[in-house]
Write an enzyme that holds these catalytic residues in place. Structure first.
Site, PDB file in Angstrom:
ATOM      1  N   LYS A   1      -3.489   7.916  -0.539  1.00  0.00           N
ATOM      2  CA  LYS A   1      -3.445   6.634   0.169  1.00  0.00           C
ATOM      3  C   LYS A   1      -4.787   6.250   0.794  1.00  0.00           C
ATOM      4  O   LYS A   1      -4.822   5.620   1.848  1.00  0.00           O
ATOM      5  CB  LYS A   1      -2.337   6.664   1.239  1.00  0.00           C
ATOM      6  CG  LYS A   1      -1.071   5.923   0.805  1.00  0.00           C
ATOM      7  CD  LYS A   1      -0.017   5.910   1.880  1.00  0.00           C
ATOM      8  CE  LYS A   1       1.115   6.864   1.621  1.00  0.00           C
ATOM      9  NZ  LYS A   1       2.172   6.841   2.640  1.00  0.00           N
TER      10      LYS A   1
ATOM     11  N   PRO B   1       0.711  -1.264   0.000  1.00  0.00           N
ATOM     12  CA  PRO B   1       0.000   0.000   0.000  1.00  0.00           C
ATOM     13  C   PRO B   1       0.745   1.325   0.000  1.00  0.00           C
ATOM     14  O   PRO B   1       0.895   1.946   1.021  1.00  0.00           O
ATOM     15  CB  PRO B   1      -0.797  -0.077   1.304  1.00  0.00           C
ATOM     16  CG  PRO B   1      -0.065  -1.029   2.189  1.00  0.00           C
ATOM     17  CD  PRO B   1       1.015  -1.638   1.375  1.00  0.00           C
ATOM     18  N   GLU B   2       1.146   1.847  -1.127  1.00  0.00           N
ATOM     19  CA  GLU B   2       1.377   3.291  -1.274  1.00  0.00           C
ATOM     20  C   GLU B   2       0.366   3.743  -2.322  1.00  0.00           C
ATOM     21  O   GLU B   2      -0.469   2.932  -2.755  1.00  0.00           O
ATOM     22  CB  GLU B   2       2.843   3.567  -1.657  1.00  0.00           C
ATOM     23  CG  GLU B   2       3.792   3.142  -0.538  1.00  0.00           C
ATOM     24  CD  GLU B   2       5.277   3.442  -0.769  1.00  0.00           C
ATOM     25  OE1 GLU B   2       5.596   4.329  -1.575  1.00  0.00           O
ATOM     26  OE2 GLU B   2       6.105   2.781  -0.126  1.00  0.00           O
TER      27      GLU B   2
END
Length: 328
Positions: free
Chosen positions: A54, A2-3
């Site tokens: 994000k 997750p970026e």
DNA sequence: CGTCCACGTCTAC
DNA sequence: TAGACCTGGACGG
């Protein structure tokens, strides 16, 4: 996952997998999750997704009911609901059969099919979160990938903010200004321009004010660097998006090699790394820069690298024959 | 077995 | 500026 790029790829995945799928019933939650219940129940609804930096927002849209089933109607929601997700360190979405539900599937949307399939939010470490009836977090800035002009404006008009007193590598993780940048992206972006990570952010960003200034006047200021740092905060993440669905950062995945090959600096052999002031590992090459964490200094003379550093610091040069290293 | 490390926020002293 | 919040993989003894 997750970026920014992984969050966006997750939204693409949801839209692709859930297109034309009718979901039904309540949204269910794992026993162990501390995130809120999602008060939504509907006989028939659709799911779509959109990302910003994000965060990912799911929209649950009830299908028009014909009103013939009053009993079902009474209990169900007929207004759309938005749910905003943050992925923490390990969040992702997957669409599977009930049987294939992975471990740590903490929030689940069930299809109307028989056998049913499930869109689930999986999050091993549970640093992620969701917010029913949520909105984009107000403290987070515009998306580096899909709100580029706003993102750029938000930075250049606030360069006097004390936040920009910090080293550029640390400011790049400030989501108020760089919503979507994370630890691998900051390394890749600074590496492309060979900007030392621990120079002041304001210094690194000066000279960018004029990019969209008026065409009527003579050129006011021009960029001081050939590569444009803010532009790379936009284009480098988009490169990852363009690797394609399922190709972002996930070392556990079968298809990790494309992403690994894309990395030029982060975790790459021969690169240096040191902990920043928040304890996060900064990967770079060359000089660390003047604002490197206290106790650390590094210089080169006549081809001899001399470095005084914390034991938890890793410098690739220590493998070189002419390096002199001193641990204090 | 143990220690260290990981794509990120959060709040509390 | 520490920690807290979590699980699990890699690697060392």
């Amino acid at each position: 996952m997750p970026e920014g790029p992984e969050l966006h790829l997750a939204s693409v995945y949801v839209n692709k997998m859930c297109k034309g799928v009718v979901f039904s019933g309540p949204v269910t939650k794992s026993e162990v999750s501390k995130s809120p219940d999602v008060p939504f129940t509907c006989e028939a609804y659709l799911i779509t997704a959109v990302s910003r930096g994000k965060e990912v927002k799911l929209t649950l849209t009830p299908l028009k009911s014909d009103g013939s089933n009053q009993r079902a109607k009474r209990a169900q929601t007929d207004q759309p609901m938005d749910i905003v997700f943050r992925f923490g360190m390990s969040g992702y979405f997957t669409f599977t059969t009930e049987d294939e539900l992975p471990k740590h599937a903490h929030l689940r949307f069930h299809s109307k099919e028989n056998p049913s399939r499930v869109l689930s939010f999986v999050d091993t470490r549970r640093f992620g979160s969701w917010e029913p009836n949520g909105t984009w977090h107000s403290d987070r800035g515009p998306c580096i990938m899909f709100e580029y002009e706003k993102f750029r404006d938000n930075v250049v008009t606030r360069l006097s903010d004390r936040a920009f007193d910090r080293p550029i590598c640390e400011v790049l993780l400030n989501q108020k200004y760089f919503n979507g940048i994370g630890n691998y992206l900051r390394a890749e972006i600074l590496f492309r321009l060979k900007i030392p990570p621990f120079v002041s952010a304001r210094t690194a960003l000066e000279g960018h004010e004029s990019e969209d200034l008026n065409e009527n006047e003579k050129p006011v200021k021009t960029e001081i660097t050939t590569g444009d740092l803010l532009r790379l905060c936009h284009t480098v993440p988009l490169e990852v998006v363009n690797l394609g669905s399922g190709k972002g950062y996930d070392p556990t995945k079968q298809d990790y090699s494309d992403f690994e090959a894309w990395l030029q600096c982060y975790y790459v052999d021969g690169m240096n790394s040191i902990r920043d002031h928040n304890g996060r590992t900064m990967w770079f090459t060359g000089e660390p820069g003047p604002m490197a964490p206290k106790g650390m200094s590094y210089f080169e003379t006549e081809g001899i690298a001399i470095s005084c550093l914390h034991p938890n610091t890793h410098l690739a040069q220590k493998a070189e024959p002419h390096g002199l290293f001193v641990w204090l």
